[in-house]
Design a protein around this motif. Structure first.
Motif, PDB file in Angstrom:
ATOM      1  N   TYR A  87       0.868  -1.188   0.000  1.00 21.84           N
ATOM      2  CA  TYR A  87       0.000   0.000   0.000  1.00 21.84           C
ATOM      3  C   TYR A  87       0.901   1.232   0.000  1.00 21.84           C
ATOM      4  O   TYR A  87       2.114   1.126   0.197  1.00 21.84           O
ATOM      5  CB  TYR A  87      -0.955  -0.001   1.208  1.00 21.84           C
ATOM      6  CG  TYR A  87      -0.294   0.150   2.563  1.00 21.84           C
ATOM      7  CD1 TYR A  87      -0.220   1.402   3.192  1.00 21.84           C
ATOM      8  CD2 TYR A  87       0.255  -0.945   3.239  1.00 21.84           C
ATOM      9  CE1 TYR A  87       0.382   1.547   4.440  1.00 21.84           C
ATOM     10  CE2 TYR A  87       0.858  -0.799   4.482  1.00 21.84           C
ATOM     11  CZ  TYR A  87       0.917   0.449   5.081  1.00 21.84           C
ATOM     12  OH  TYR A  87       1.522   0.597   6.302  1.00 21.84           O
ATOM     13  N   TRP A  88       0.326   2.408  -0.229  1.00 19.74           N
ATOM     14  CA  TRP A  88       1.097   3.662  -0.333  1.00 19.74           C
ATOM     15  C   TRP A  88       0.641   4.656   0.726  1.00 19.74           C
ATOM     16  O   TRP A  88      -0.560   4.780   0.998  1.00 19.74           O
ATOM     17  CB  TRP A  88       0.954   4.247  -1.736  1.00 19.74           C
ATOM     18  CG  TRP A  88       1.582   3.346  -2.763  1.00 19.74           C
ATOM     19  CD1 TRP A  88       1.028   2.212  -3.294  1.00 19.74           C
ATOM     20  CD2 TRP A  88       2.876   3.470  -3.347  1.00 19.74           C
ATOM     21  NE1 TRP A  88       1.904   1.634  -4.175  1.00 19.74           N
ATOM     22  CE2 TRP A  88       3.037   2.376  -4.227  1.00 19.74           C
ATOM     23  CE3 TRP A  88       3.918   4.398  -3.213  1.00 19.74           C
ATOM     24  CZ2 TRP A  88       4.210   2.194  -4.978  1.00 19.74           C
ATOM     25  CZ3 TRP A  88       5.076   4.212  -3.973  1.00 19.74           C
ATOM     26  CH2 TRP A  88       5.216   3.119  -4.830  1.00 19.74           C
ATOM     27  N   LEU A 318      -3.793   7.309   2.500  1.00 19.28           N
ATOM     28  CA  LEU A 318      -3.626   5.874   2.231  1.00 19.28           C
ATOM     29  C   LEU A 318      -4.187   5.557   0.853  1.00 19.28           C
ATOM     30  O   LEU A 318      -5.331   5.924   0.550  1.00 19.28           O
ATOM     31  CB  LEU A 318      -4.364   5.036   3.277  1.00 19.28           C
ATOM     32  CG  LEU A 318      -3.843   5.050   4.710  1.00 19.28           C
ATOM     33  CD1 LEU A 318      -4.823   4.337   5.641  1.00 19.28           C
ATOM     34  CD2 LEU A 318      -2.475   4.388   4.797  1.00 19.28           C
ATOM     35  N   SER A 319      -3.399   4.873   0.034  1.00 22.79           N
ATOM     36  CA  SER A 319      -3.825   4.601  -1.338  1.00 22.79           C
ATOM     37  C   SER A 319      -3.381   3.213  -1.793  1.00 22.79           C
ATOM     38  O   SER A 319      -2.332   2.728  -1.375  1.00 22.79           O
ATOM     39  CB  SER A 319      -3.225   5.664  -2.264  1.00 22.79           C
ATOM     40  OG  SER A 319      -3.278   5.262  -3.620  1.00 22.79           O
ATOM     41  N   PRO A 320      -4.165   2.577  -2.689  1.00 16.10           N
ATOM     42  CA  PRO A 320      -3.740   1.290  -3.234  1.00 16.10           C
ATOM     43  C   PRO A 320      -2.691   1.425  -4.341  1.00 16.10           C
ATOM     44  O   PRO A 320      -2.056   0.448  -4.717  1.00 16.10           O
ATOM     45  CB  PRO A 320      -5.033   0.684  -3.791  1.00 16.10           C
ATOM     46  CG  PRO A 320      -5.983   1.793  -3.944  1.00 16.10           C
ATOM     47  CD  PRO A 320      -5.528   2.948  -3.116  1.00 16.10           C
ATOM     48  N   LEU A 359      -6.486  -2.278   3.353  1.00 14.82           N
ATOM     49  CA  LEU A 359      -7.460  -1.577   2.520  1.00 14.82           C
ATOM     50  C   LEU A 359      -8.375  -2.601   1.833  1.00 14.82           C
ATOM     51  O   LEU A 359      -8.027  -3.780   1.723  1.00 14.82           O
ATOM     52  CB  LEU A 359      -6.742  -0.708   1.496  1.00 14.82           C
ATOM     53  CG  LEU A 359      -5.773   0.346   2.065  1.00 14.82           C
ATOM     54  CD1 LEU A 359      -5.191   1.219   0.955  1.00 14.82           C
ATOM     55  CD2 LEU A 359      -6.445   1.236   3.105  1.00 14.82           C
ATOM     56  N   SER A 362      -6.900  -5.074  -0.697  1.00 20.03           N
ATOM     57  CA  SER A 362      -5.959  -6.050  -0.136  1.00 20.03           C
ATOM     58  C   SER A 362      -6.702  -7.236   0.465  1.00 20.03           C
ATOM     59  O   SER A 362      -6.286  -8.387   0.299  1.00 20.03           O
ATOM     60  CB  SER A 362      -5.090  -5.411   0.944  1.00 20.03           C
ATOM     61  OG  SER A 362      -4.162  -4.529   0.371  1.00 20.03           O
TER      62      SER A 362
END
Length: 448
Positions: A87-88, A318-320, A359, A362
């Motif tokens: 994740y980012w 938070l990002s995928p 997330l 995920s």
């Protein structure tokens, strides 16, 4: 049911399905259990780890067979496992745990925060954060990012691309909100709705209509026995001014203290304030208003704490998928072997623990891998970051011209596996709750 009451987790699981519903809450921990070992998830080779990162960055689609015969020897499975843990995050401050942010003061207290007293440093952090936030929104608009979260110390915002969660436009959901935040948004010209409040009102209206019909039916029976000239009891919903007219008729209006305009206003506002910090305070922003919300949040003073351990610290993004200023992170995974007593004997029980901000994509990716690796049989305990459970509420009705297929095609380059995209495109069905327990038997899911 009263919206203020917590939603009870149903005792009876759902009927078996080939897919479980999308869960838009962020999970803090997953605990998978199986009668088959999780040795395939242990000690990834450097080559497998590197391949997993490359597959993530290139959005490589992995399609495993229904059952992997030798999971531990399957390089494809192990690389896909690494890929699903990525994740980012922004900002990245390795000595601070940047999720969750709501109620995190104790965990952050005592850690070094050189920006808390340095205004110039705070401005640098915030301008850098604004660049990353804008980058994520641009990716979302271009359908190259499916969704992302903005986690502040008081509330969380979930931005979703057009085509996800049954909506044909970009949506942003904010929870929990306060009257002050809602007023500030209105003043900025941001149009928003409170879907859970409106849903409650609709249900109350339907109930009152049913009650009214019953009252009318009863009054028709009783009506004949009423004396001529007798009037029905006055309604409680009369305007405040009208309800004091009878005092004037008696000539005692000056002796009885009437509530002034401010008191009346305060009483009307009481209900709005009572929603603050509760799930039903969730606000929905749609379409072009989402861009106005972006600018509002960038300039919003209350977005960052002015005192306490989180003072001066920008919200967590938070990002995928990758974005400008984002740092690649991985969820922590470890397998545990134990013995469990079954009847009079001890049996091997294997578990796989995943920790971190899990997330929605995920969770789905991991279940697809486990389905193949554990031969279609496993169970999972899911631990939810509670303030985000309300993101599962059904919020939006798409326009009649809404074409799921067209939007789905547009989102094929957003970085998600097509099956995960299918799941996240569906209208949310979990209400204000989230999945707590997930089980697969014979390749079919049940959940609570």
């Amino acid at each position: 049911k009263d919206l203020h009451l917590p939603v009870a987790v149903p005792e009876v699981p759902s009927s078996p399905r080939h897919e479980f519903p999308a869960d838009w809450s962020i999970k803090t921990r997953l605990l998978f259990m199986s009668s088959q070992p999780f040795t395939w998830a242990e000690h990834l080779k450097a080559q497998e780890e590197a391949q997993g990162f490359a597959q993530h960055c290139r959005a490589t689609e992995t399609n495993l067979p229904q059952s992997v015969q030798e999971p531990k020897l399957s390089t494809e499975l192990r690389c896909a496992f690494q890929q699903s843990l990525v994740y980012w995050l922004h900002p990245s401050l390795p000595w601070l745990q940047l999720f969750p942010r709501i109620g995190a003061d104790r965990k952050i207290a005592g850690k070094a925060s050189p920006w808390s007293q340095d205004e110039a440093l705070q401005q640098v952090l915030m301008s850098d954060w604004a660049v990353s936030f804008t980058s994520l929104y641009n990716l979302l608009k271009a359908k190259l990012c499916p969704y992302f979260y903005v986690c502040t110390y008081q509330f969380t915002v979930l931005f979703r691309a057009a085509g996800l969660a049954g909506s044909d436009v970009i949506t942003a959901v904010i929870s929990p909100t306060t009257r002050g935040l809602r007023e500030a948004m209105r003043n900025e010209g941001i149009e928003f709705s409170l879907p859970l409040v409106e849903d409650s009102r609709t249900r109350k209206q339907k109930n009152s209509e049913v009650n009214l019909e019953m009252e009318v039916a009863n009054s028709l029976e009783v009506g004949n026995s009423m004396e001529e000239g007798e009037e029905p009891a006055p309604s409680d919903e009369d305007d405040d001014d009208d309800s004091f007219s009878w005092l004037e008729e008696m000539g005692v209006q000056d002796k009885v203290k009437k509530p002034d305009a401010i008191s009346i206003k305060l009483r009307k506002e009481k209900h709005e304030v009572q929603r603050d910090h509760r799930p039903e305070s969730l606000a929905l922003v749609k379409g072009t208003n989402a861009f106005t919300l972006l600018n509002f949040l960038i300039n919003c003073k209350s977005l960052v704490a002015v005192a306490g351990p989180q003072a001066g610290l920008p919200p967590t993004l938070l990002s995928p998928v990758a974005f400008r200023g984002g740092t690649m992170q991985t969820l922590k995974a470890r397998s545990i072997n134990a013995k469990a007593r079954v009847d009079l004997a001890y049996e091997d029980v294997f578990s796989l623990e995943i920790v971190g901000p899990v997330l929605p994509h995920s969770l789905h990716s991991l279940t697809m891998l486990l389905k193949a690796a554990q031969r279609g049989a496993f169970s999972a305990a899911l631990y939810t970051h509670e303030p985000t459970a309300v993101f599962n509420a059904q919020l939006d009705q798409a326009s009649p011209a809404f074409s799921q297929e067209t939007l789905h095609k547009d989102l094929l380059t957003c970085g998600l596996h097509p099956k995960t995209l299918d799941q996240l495109s569906q209208c949310p069905t979990l209400g204000k709750s989230s999945i707590r327990f997930l089980e697969m038997r014979d390749y079919a899911y049940t959940w609570k």
